[in-house]
Design a protein around this motif. Structure first.
Motif, PDB file in Angstrom:
ATOM      1  N   ALA A   1       0.831  -1.210   0.000  1.00  0.00           N
ATOM      2  CA  ALA A   1       0.000   0.000   0.000  1.00  0.00           C
ATOM      3  C   ALA A   1       0.861   1.253   0.000  1.00  0.00           C
ATOM      4  CB  ALA A   1      -0.922   0.001   1.219  1.00  0.00           C
TER       5      ALA A   1
ATOM      6  N   SER B   1      -6.796   2.606  -1.156  1.00  0.00           N
ATOM      7  CA  SER B   1      -7.252   1.360  -0.526  1.00  0.00           C
ATOM      8  C   SER B   1      -8.267   1.614   0.585  1.00  0.00           C
ATOM      9  CB  SER B   1      -6.066   0.577   0.031  1.00  0.00           C
ATOM     10  OG  SER B   1      -5.443   1.286   1.083  1.00  0.00           O
TER      11      SER B   1
ATOM     12  N   LEU C   1      -9.458  -2.007   1.223  1.00  0.00           N
ATOM     13  CA  LEU C   1      -8.476  -2.753   2.010  1.00  0.00           C
ATOM     14  C   LEU C   1      -9.132  -3.800   2.906  1.00  0.00           C
ATOM     15  CD1 LEU C   1      -5.486  -3.078   2.600  1.00  0.00           C
ATOM     16  CD2 LEU C   1      -5.651  -1.227   4.275  1.00  0.00           C
TER      17      LEU C   1
ATOM     18  N   ASP D   1      -5.027  -2.335  -3.475  1.00  0.00           N
ATOM     19  CA  ASP D   1      -6.176  -1.792  -4.208  1.00  0.00           C
ATOM     20  C   ASP D   1      -6.848  -2.834  -5.090  1.00  0.00           C
ATOM     21  OD1 ASP D   1      -4.206  -2.109  -6.090  1.00  0.00           O
ATOM     22  OD2 ASP D   1      -4.280  -0.060  -6.869  1.00  0.00           O
TER      23      ASP D   1
END
Length: 214
Positions: free
Chosen positions: A14, A27, A37, A107
């Motif tokens: 991330a 995310s 996420l 993502d």
């Protein structure tokens, strides 16, 4: 040698800059009323004993996920390889008996539920040092299985050689291709633009419809 589940740490990458989303943490955007996420963490933790997040900036924004957060150990947002080498550093310090990490993009909410098993099985079947997922002939370099013993080579490639492309680093070591071509929708669909949020909503709805009719 058979790789056991407790020898692999999952890494959710991330650390990107999300330029096409105007910056920030894509995310943490919502699809189907949940953070992107959330889907990634849920699937990762269902497949692995240990999962960490690779992210830069204030780690408190991920506190709700109750996972270790490891920042990049190399400067200048050096891309996915920076996340990989940073996760390896975390493993070497915190879980020295672990032999591999497996990476997922933060993502990518719909990645396969059997991702880890298939990656390990194919890497061992093909007798390769690494594995990389693919879909319909397109490789997914952020979805890879990596041996920790490449840490020194990867750190040198990033810091001394300024290498950034995943496939340029991995090619000399031998990479098993792990296709997920049988899936109707791209399981590695990722959110890059605001328009992708709507596409993600459609894919989630289609998936839920299929599950309802099974």
């Amino acid at each position: 040698m058979q790789i056991e589940a407790n020898q692999i740490v999952g890494v959710i990458l991330a650390g990107g800059l999300a330029r096409r989303m105007g910056g920030g943490d894509k995310s943490l955007l919502l699809i189907g009323g949940r953070k992107i996420l959330d889907y990634v963490v849920e699937s990762s933790c269902a497949q692995l004993n240990t999962v960490i997040i690779n992210a830069n900036g204030d780690p408190k924004r991920f506190a709700a996920f109750d996972l270790p957060v490891q920042a990049d150990i190399v400067p200048d947002f050096a891309g996915p390889l920076a996340g990989v080498v940073s996760a390896m550093a975390w493993v070497k310090q915190n879980q020295p008996n672990v032999t591999h990490i497996i990476t997922m993009a933060a993502d990518t909410p719909f990645f396969p539920k059997d991702y880890v098993t298939r990656m390990v099985d194919m890497m061992q079947f093909q007798e390769k040092r690494l594995a990389c997922a693919s879909y319909q002939g397109r490789t997914q370099p952020v979805f890879g299985l990596w041996p920790i013993d490449l840490f020194d080579d990867l750190y040198k490639a990033l810091v001394e050689d300024d290498l950034r492309k995943v496939d340029r680093f991995t090619a000399p070591y031998g990479v098993a291709d792990v296709p997920f071509d049988e899936l109707a929708a791209n399981p590695f669909f990722n959110v890059n633009t605001p328009q992708d949020i709507a596409l993600g909503e459609q894919q989630l709805e289609a998936t839920n419809t299929l599950l309802t009719h099974d």
